[in-house]
Enzyme design. Structure first.
Site, PDB file in Angstrom:
ATOM      1  N   ASP A 281       0.855  -1.139   0.025  1.00 57.87           N
ATOM      2  CA  ASP A 281       0.174  -0.120   0.151  1.00 57.87           C
ATOM      3  C   ASP A 281       1.085   1.432  -0.047  1.00 57.87           C
ATOM      4  OD1 ASP A 281      -3.191   0.847   0.466  1.00 57.87           O
ATOM      5  OD2 ASP A 281      -1.808   2.071   1.761  1.00 57.87           O
ATOM      6  N   GLU A 325      -4.694   2.147  -4.417  1.00 60.99           N
ATOM      7  CA  GLU A 325      -2.979   2.414  -4.388  1.00 60.99           C
ATOM      8  C   GLU A 325      -2.563   1.296  -3.850  1.00 60.99           C
ATOM      9  OE1 GLU A 325      -5.060   4.037  -0.708  1.00 60.99           O
ATOM     10  OE2 GLU A 325      -5.481   4.008  -2.566  1.00 60.99           O
TER      11      GLU A 325
END
Length: 420
Positions: A281, A325
């Protein structure tokens, strides 16, 4: 997306299924050598996915293959009882045995790879090639023996008709491996021409002219069918690439990751090899978007994706955009120790790129990533369970400060035990 982009992303797509020769077991190296020797340069140069699809064509339903073996054995049996030619019976049984072995291979192949991808192509191609050429050679030798020694018009007719029909079936069915099909046709039909002078019947001399014509026609048929199959699978591959690549980052998407990683996991578990999953992440990406805008956010994701792809071990490792993301990486034949090393390398590589992020809550000032890692360690688990464990480890990495690697709880516990 233009098809021109396919060439840019090809290198990221194929799953590495054939390790460098030095790392292959001896039997697999032999199979690879035989497989390469029996294919043309164009066939060896085809994309992995195209070769795999062609292999599935070769390993179609075994019913007609079995009929060919039974007809050869029946001809050999007839020649034995009608004319006492025991070599004909022996050749028929040899051909039937090879056909039965191929049928068994087909059954195993279809069971194992009907819903998953074939990992190593060379052994399966080699098994097909050896049994196919061997059974055709037995058919050709049987034909020669029957024509040259029995002098039985009924057997002549049965053998010749069966031989030509079988050759036609080979041209249609085995055209996916064009060189193999041509070799089969040659070893089946040329013995007819060799046996004609020994038949003591002038009416069969026309076969010396007919067989070359039949061979030429069947060769053309093999070439045409092969070209159509290859073109069809290449078109499917292009469409598949376009449907499994993330448009923004130009790396595989979540669908591709799920399909390929599930197949790789199945192989690793059958081979008793570990496999690792990394969930990644981008830290504080929401604030990055809020302050720099979505276009800069997209550019940031593209740069991170490129860094991740370029810092994996080899092409067999898969990195994909999992959503937003978040990225996911699968590492074949990697235990938790190697997974942690790779994950730390990815963290360091993104930090070393020094992508500006001046609005982070922790004040670091550059883009970083957090990673959660998990490995199978030879345990039989499904992909969803691995991803959930890696996700839990990722949340722990974010909770404890970000820009770090966190292992799934079972690995953390074991590491503490080892350290003690």
């Amino acid at each position: 997306m233009a098809f021109l982009q396919v060439s840019r992303i090809d290198s990221a797509l194929p799953i590495t299924t054939e390790l460098p020769p030095g790392r292959l077991p001896l039997w697999l190296r032999v199979c690879t050598w035989i497989s390469d020797a029996l294919q043309s340069d164009a066939e060896r140069g085809q994309a992995y996915e195209v070769r795999e699809d062609l292999l599935h064509v070769l390993y179609g339903r075994p019913a007609n293959v079995l009929l060919v073996g039974l007809s050869g054995a029946a001809c050999g049996l007839y020649a034995e009882f009608r004319a006492g030619v025991w070599p004909a019976l022996l050749l028929g049984l040899i051909g039937l045995s090879l056909v039965l072995i191929r049928c068994r291979c087909i059954v195993v192949f279809r069971r194992r790879f009907l819903k998953t991808r074939c990992v190593y192509l060379a052994p399966w191609f080699t098994a097909f090639a050896l049994t196919a050429i061997g059974s055709s050679l037995a058919w050709g030798a049987l034909t020669f023996v029957c024509l040259a020694t029995t002098h039985d018009p009924i057997l002549y007719t049965v053998v010749l008709v069966s031989n030509v029909v079988t050759a036609s079936a080979i041209a249609a069915r085995n055209a996916a491996a064009s060189w193999i099909a041509r070799l089969q046709l040659l070893v089946m039909l040329l013995p007819i021409m060799a046996a004609v002078p020994l038949t003591e019947n002038d009416s069969y001399w026309f076969l010396l002219l007919l067989i070359p014509v039949i061979l030429y026609g069947l060769f053309v048929l093999v070439t045409d069918i092969n070209q159509q199959l290859v073109q069809s699978y290449r078109s499917q591959l292009k469409l598949s690439i376009l449907s499994t690549i993330d448009y923004l980052t130009q790396i595989p998407n979540r669908r591709y990751f799920g399909e390929r990683t599930a197949a790789a996991l199945d192989h690793c578990q059958h081979a008793r090899q570990p496999m690792a999953i990394l969930m990644i992440d981008v830290d504080f990406f929401k604030s990055f978007n809020d302050h720099y805008g979505h276009q800069e956010g997209d550019r940031c994701l593209q740069q991170v994706a490129l860094i991740l792809r370029d810092n994996l071990r080899h092409d067999g490792d898969i990195v994909s955009r999992y959503g937003g993301e978040e990225f996911a990486v699968s590492l074949q034949n990697a235990g938790i120790i190697e997974a942690e090393l790779v994950a730390q390398r990815l963290c360091d590589a993104v930090a070393a790129a020094s992508l500006t992020h001046a609005h982070r809550q922790d004040g670091i000032g550059i883009v970083t990533i957090s990673i959660g890692a998990v490995a199978t360690d030879n345990a039989f688990v499904d992909l969803d369970t691995l991803v959930r464990s890696a996700d839990q480890a990722l949340y722990e990495a974010k909770r404890t400060g970000r820009n770090r690697v966190s292992l799934a709880p079972k690995h953390e516990n074991r590491r503490h035990v080892d350290a003690a």
